[in-house]
Write an enzyme that holds these catalytic residues in place. Sequence first.
Site: not given
Ligand code: G4F
Length: 325
Positions: A9, A13, A57-58, A81, A126, A128, A150, A180
């Site tokens: 990966g 980022q 490739d994983l 991932a 994570s 998550e 995920y 992050h």
């Molecule tokens: O930025 P997100 O897509 O990140 P999410 O789902 O928290 O996951 C990230 O953090 C994890 C660690 O906890 C990592 F493991 C994972 O790989 C990734 O880096 O969404 C953050 C929040 C969610 O609740 C989502 O529903 O923002 C909310 N959200 C609201 N509107 C949105 C949007 N997310 C995205 N991507 N796009 C929107 O328009």
Amino acid sequence: MHKRALITGVTGQDGLHLSHILLEKGYEVFGMVAGQRPSTAQSFSQLRPDVKLIQGDLADFSSVLQVIDQSQPNEIYNLGAISFVGLSFTQPELTANITGLGFLRVLEAVRKLHVEKSVRIYQASSSEMFGRVRETPQTELTSFHPRSPYGVAKTFAHYTGVQFREAYEMFISNGILFNHEGEYRGYEFVTRKITSNIAKIKLGKQERFSLGNIEVSRDWGYAGDYVEAMWLMLQQESPDDFVIATGKSHTVREFTTAALAAAGLEPNIERYLDYDVSMIRPSEVDSLIGDSSKAKKVLGWEPKVSFEELVALMVENDLRVESAR
Ligand code: G4F
């Protein structure tokens, strides 16, 4: 003698940030790259030329085995991932294969090559995995309750790491990283979506943008700080699991308001924001907040960049990126 590190990966980022700090520490850095995966074509241009890329490739055990054999790493950082939670709902099997089984393949390859007693391995676990949280804040001892394919795949990989560590006495550390962000963040994640759209508004390229649920909250830190914790975990006497977080949580609404202010726009989100129902996930993680006191005590790790600094850093970066387009 230089230490050798292999990063899966490497074009993501964290791979970019980690490859930079490992090169600065004098490592010979190898990056596994999967030719066919989307990753980010643009991130290839941000990779330092001295990172040695090897195709693999994983999803493909024999290629993982070859990459490890070729690079002979002292340390492996498994960052590869399907990392976008939203995508995991539409491609759950691919997510399980890459994000979950991919780590099992790395561990099995290390054993097949008989280097399990000498290689140190970092797994990108994570926050998550906490999903519908059982307690607040979340620690290394909090039970998991993943809410996405995920999160389920990451939980499988996490426990696989624990099981291999106990069964074969391998040096495997799981970093349970909370969200992050930073200048290399992909545009599909909410923080980058916000800062890139606000930069476009500020530059007069558009008037509005849309988001899904803005009442969810996350513990957001700076990716550059978090990769340092990954490295520290592999420099300890023994392997272990660590929560890496800031201990502060903010809603998407608060992030958006702070980003508008950082761009010098009126911090009134209704003026700029529409609602996008397609961004709503079938099951959501409402709130995350981590307790990283173990990392502070054992690793001497603490986040350096505050929430306000993170938002400002990302807005300034996107103003530069969008001005140049
Ligand atoms: O930025 P997100 O897509 O990140 P999410 O789902 O928290 O996951 C990230 O953090 C994890 C660690 O906890 C990592 F493991 C994972 O790989 C990734 O880096 O969404 C953050 C929040 C969610 O609740 C989502 O529903 O923002 C909310 N959200 C609201 N509107 C949105 C949007 N997310 C995205 N991507 N796009 C929107 O328009």
